[in-house]
Write a protein that holds these residues in place. Structure first.
Motif, PDB file in Angstrom:
ATOM      1  N   MET A  25     -51.557 -56.819  -3.117  1.00 41.87           N
ATOM      2  CA  MET A  25     -50.824 -57.945  -3.682  1.00 41.87           C
ATOM      3  C   MET A  25     -49.865 -57.451  -4.768  1.00 41.87           C
ATOM      4  SD  MET A  25     -52.084 -60.904  -6.277  1.00 41.87           S
ATOM      5  CE  MET A  25     -52.000 -59.630  -7.546  1.00 41.87           C
ATOM      6  N   GLY A  26     -50.377 -56.607  -5.685  1.00 44.44           N
ATOM      7  CA  GLY A  26     -49.525 -56.078  -6.745  1.00 44.44           C
ATOM      8  C   GLY A  26     -48.368 -55.274  -6.196  1.00 44.44           C
ATOM      9  N   ALA A  27     -48.643 -54.434  -5.194  1.00 48.85           N
ATOM     10  CA  ALA A  27     -47.585 -53.614  -4.599  1.00 48.85           C
ATOM     11  C   ALA A  27     -46.548 -54.488  -3.905  1.00 48.85           C
ATOM     12  CB  ALA A  27     -48.188 -52.614  -3.616  1.00 48.85           C
ATOM     13  N   THR A  92     -43.842 -56.262 -12.111  1.00 51.73           N
ATOM     14  CA  THR A  92     -42.465 -55.991 -11.698  1.00 51.73           C
ATOM     15  C   THR A  92     -41.704 -55.108 -12.687  1.00 51.73           C
ATOM     16  OG1 THR A  92     -41.691 -58.050 -12.736  1.00 51.73           O
ATOM     17  CG2 THR A  92     -42.306 -58.148 -10.412  1.00 51.73           C
ATOM     18  N   THR A  93     -42.212 -54.957 -13.908  1.00 53.36           N
ATOM     19  CA  THR A  93     -41.473 -54.192 -14.925  1.00 53.36           C
ATOM     20  C   THR A  93     -42.204 -52.953 -15.427  1.00 53.36           C
ATOM     21  OG1 THR A  93     -42.364 -55.652 -16.651  1.00 53.36           O
ATOM     22  CG2 THR A  93     -40.207 -56.219 -15.726  1.00 53.36           C
ATOM     23  N   LEU A  94     -43.449 -52.755 -14.995  1.00 49.87           N
ATOM     24  CA  LEU A  94     -44.224 -51.572 -15.374  1.00 49.87           C
ATOM     25  C   LEU A  94     -44.611 -50.800 -14.114  1.00 49.87           C
ATOM     26  CD1 LEU A  94     -46.748 -53.017 -18.009  1.00 49.87           C
ATOM     27  CD2 LEU A  94     -44.911 -51.382 -18.489  1.00 49.87           C
ATOM     28  N   PRO A  95     -44.917 -49.510 -14.239  1.00 52.64           N
ATOM     29  CA  PRO A  95     -45.514 -48.812 -13.098  1.00 52.64           C
ATOM     30  C   PRO A  95     -46.781 -49.530 -12.654  1.00 52.64           C
ATOM     31  CG  PRO A  95     -44.842 -47.240 -14.778  1.00 52.64           C
ATOM     32  CD  PRO A  95     -44.681 -48.608 -15.384  1.00 52.64           C
ATOM     33  N   GLU A  98     -50.162 -48.636 -14.462  1.00 54.48           N
ATOM     34  CA  GLU A  98     -50.267 -49.117 -15.836  1.00 54.48           C
ATOM     35  C   GLU A  98     -50.493 -50.628 -15.887  1.00 54.48           C
ATOM     36  OE1 GLU A  98     -48.505 -46.672 -14.889  1.00 54.48           O
ATOM     37  OE2 GLU A  98     -48.252 -45.156 -16.463  1.00 54.48           O
ATOM     38  N   ALA A  99     -49.754 -51.377 -15.052  1.00 55.22           N
ATOM     39  CA  ALA A  99     -49.911 -52.829 -15.039  1.00 55.22           C
ATOM     40  C   ALA A  99     -51.325 -53.226 -14.615  1.00 55.22           C
ATOM     41  CB  ALA A  99     -48.885 -53.447 -14.084  1.00 55.22           C
ATOM     42  N   THR A 100     -51.889 -52.505 -13.651  1.00 57.68           N
ATOM     43  CA  THR A 100     -53.238 -52.809 -13.171  1.00 57.68           C
ATOM     44  C   THR A 100     -54.281 -52.472 -14.225  1.00 57.68           C
ATOM     45  OG1 THR A 100     -52.556 -52.363 -10.885  1.00 57.68           O
ATOM     46  CG2 THR A 100     -54.926 -52.374 -11.346  1.00 57.68           C
ATOM     47  N   SER A 157     -43.173 -55.720 -21.867  1.00 58.00           N
ATOM     48  CA  SER A 157     -43.939 -55.742 -20.618  1.00 58.00           C
ATOM     49  C   SER A 157     -45.419 -55.495 -20.885  1.00 58.00           C
ATOM     50  CB  SER A 157     -43.398 -54.688 -19.648  1.00 58.00           C
ATOM     51  OG  SER A 157     -42.068 -54.964 -19.299  1.00 58.00           O
ATOM     52  N   ILE A 158     -45.726 -54.616 -21.843  1.00 56.32           N
ATOM     53  CA  ILE A 158     -47.119 -54.362 -22.218  1.00 56.32           C
ATOM     54  C   ILE A 158     -47.738 -55.624 -22.807  1.00 56.32           C
ATOM     55  CG2 ILE A 158     -48.613 -53.083 -23.807  1.00 56.32           C
ATOM     56  CD1 ILE A 158     -46.643 -50.731 -23.500  1.00 56.32           C
ATOM     57  N   MET A 159     -46.980 -56.308 -23.668  1.00 56.71           N
ATOM     58  CA  MET A 159     -47.481 -57.545 -24.268  1.00 56.71           C
ATOM     59  C   MET A 159     -47.720 -58.617 -23.203  1.00 56.71           C
ATOM     60  SD  MET A 159     -47.916 -56.875 -27.387  1.00 56.71           S
ATOM     61  CE  MET A 159     -48.339 -58.538 -27.882  1.00 56.71           C
ATOM     62  N   MET A 160     -46.844 -58.680 -22.217  1.00 61.83           N
ATOM     63  CA  MET A 160     -47.024 -59.649 -21.137  1.00 61.83           C
ATOM     64  C   MET A 160     -48.275 -59.327 -20.320  1.00 61.83           C
ATOM     65  SD  MET A 160     -44.754 -62.052 -21.237  1.00 61.83           S
ATOM     66  CE  MET A 160     -44.466 -62.751 -19.611  1.00 61.83           C
ATOM     67  N   ALA A 161     -48.507 -58.040 -20.077  1.00 58.75           N
ATOM     68  CA  ALA A 161     -49.713 -57.641 -19.343  1.00 58.75           C
ATOM     69  C   ALA A 161     -50.963 -58.031 -20.116  1.00 58.75           C
ATOM     70  CB  ALA A 161     -49.684 -56.132 -19.084  1.00 58.75           C
ATOM     71  N   LEU A 162     -50.949 -57.814 -21.428  1.00 56.08           N
ATOM     72  CA  LEU A 162     -52.108 -58.185 -22.255  1.00 56.08           C
ATOM     73  C   LEU A 162     -52.278 -59.699 -22.324  1.00 56.08           C
ATOM     74  CD1 LEU A 162     -51.749 -55.605 -25.176  1.00 56.08           C
ATOM     75  CD2 LEU A 162     -53.374 -55.561 -23.270  1.00 56.08           C
TER      76      LEU A 162
END
Length: 290
Positions: A25-27, A92-95, A98-100, A157-162
Motif C-alpha cells: 500500500m505504501g509503495a 510521498t515525501t520521505l523514503p 523512513e516513513a514506515t 515530512s518527519i513531523m507529518m509522519a509523527l
C-alpha cells in the motif's frame, strides 16, 4: 520452500500477508503520487474502496449501520482520516523505509494516551519502549546530537509522519473504548464515511483525471489496504495478539526492500540504527507482556 511456508503457524502466515499488504500500500501510494495525482485524490480513492467493502460487510452481518455511540464513532472517523492524510503525505515525501519506521512510534503515544485517558498503568516494559523509541527517533532524524553526522530528511515530512503515528494511537485508544459496545465492522465503516466527504471538500475540486495505469494504482491502494486489514484480523483470530503484533514488524523489512527495488532508496546507517531502536522498543513492549 513450500514445506517451510507450511510449517509457519497459520496466524503468522496471515500476519506476513498483512505486513506485505500494508507495505505494498505504501509503495503504491508513493508510486501513484509520482504520476501527478494529488494527495487528497489518493485519499478519496482509498476511502471509496474501503466504503464499498465495509458497507457490504455490515450489510452481510445484518447489523445497524450507524452503531450506538455515534459521537465517539464519528470521532474515530475524524481522527483516522486526519492520520491517514499525514501518513500518506509522509510516504510521498520521505523514503519509504523512513516513513514506515516513523509510524512505529505509535506504541509510545498509545501508552501515554491510555495512561492519561483510560487510567491504565504504565508498565516497566512500556517505559523501556518509550526510552528506546525516543532515542531511536533522535538517532534517525538528528544524529548530530550524538555523532558527527548530518541528514537530509525534510523536517515537515518527519513531523507529518509523527502526527500520523499520534493520530493512529488516538484512533486505537478510541477503538478500544468502542469495542465494548460496537461491532468491529461498524467501527471500520465510520472511517471512510468521514474520510471520503472530508477529502472531497479539502481537495477543493482540484482533481486529476487519471490515465489507465494511474487509475489501476489508485484502486490497488484500496485493495492492498484491505489485504492488510483482513490479514491482521485473521492473524488476531488464529494467534495470540502479542505474538501476532510482534510479527507485524516484518513490514519494516518489506518496506526497505520495496524502497530499494522500486525507488532505488537505500536507508542510511542512521536510519537502520534508529529504526532498529524504535522497532526493538516496540518489540520489548509486546513480548515482555507475554
Amino acid at each position: 520452500m513450500l514445506q517451510r511456508i507450511q510449517n509457519i503457524p497459520l496466524g503468522l502466515r496471515y500476519m506476513l500477508l498483512s505486513s506485505m499488504g500494508f507495505a505494498l500500500m505504501g509503495a503504491t501510494v508513493k508510486t501513484v503520487s509520482q504520476y501527478g495525482i494529488p494527495l487528497m485524490e489518493i485519499v478519496i480513492a482509498r476511502a471509496l474502496v474501503s466504503l464499498i467493502i465495509s458497507y457490504a460487510d455490515v450489510r452481510r452481518k445484518r447489523i445497524p449501520v450507524w452503531g450506538h455511540n455515534k459521537l465517539l464513532l464519528s470521532a474515530r472517523g475524524i481522527v483516522g482520516a486526519a492520520a491517514l492524510v499525514c501518513v500518506y503525505y509522509s510516504v510521498t515525501t520521505l523514503p519509504l523505509a523512513e516513513a514506515t519506521i516513523l509510524q512505529y512510534m505509535h506504541p509510545v503515544f498509545t501508552a501515554l494516551l491510555a495512561f492519561l485517558l483510560l487510567g491504565e498503568r504504565v508498565q516497566f516494559s512500556t517505559m523501556v519502549c518509550i526510552v528506546l523509541s525516543i532515542t531511536g527517533l533522535v538517532v534517525m532524524v538528528k544524529p548530530d546530537i550524538f555523532f558527527a553526522a548530518e541528514i537530509d530528511l525534510p523536517l515537515f515530512s518527519i513531523m507529518m509522519a509523527l502526527l500520523g503515528a499520534f493520530g493512529s494511537a488516538v484512533a486505537y485508544v478510541i477503538v478500544r473504548r468502542l469495542s465494548q459496545t460496537e461491532d468491529s465492522s461498524v467501527i471500520i465503516l465510520y472511517f471512510p464515511l468521514i474520510a471520503l466527504p472530508a477529502a472531497i471538500l479539502l481537495s477543493g475540486g482540484e482533481l486529476v483525471a487519471p490515465d489507465g495505469y494511474a487509475l489501476m494504482l489508485l484502486i490497488l491502494v484500496g485493495v492492498f489496504t484491505q489485504v492488510g486489514q483482513v490479514g491482521l484480523t485473521k492473524a488476531m483470530q488464529h494467534e495470540a495478539a502479542s505474538k501476532a503484533t510482534a510479527f507485524s514488524y516484518i513490514q519494516v523489512v518489506f518496506s526497505i526492500l520495496l524502497g530499494w527495488f522500486v525507488f532505488s532508496e537505500l536507508p542510511s546507517l542512521w536510519t537502520l540504527i534508529g529504526g532498529g531502536l524504535i522497532v526493538s522498543g516496540a518489540l520489548v513492549n509486546v513480548l515482555w507482556k507475554r
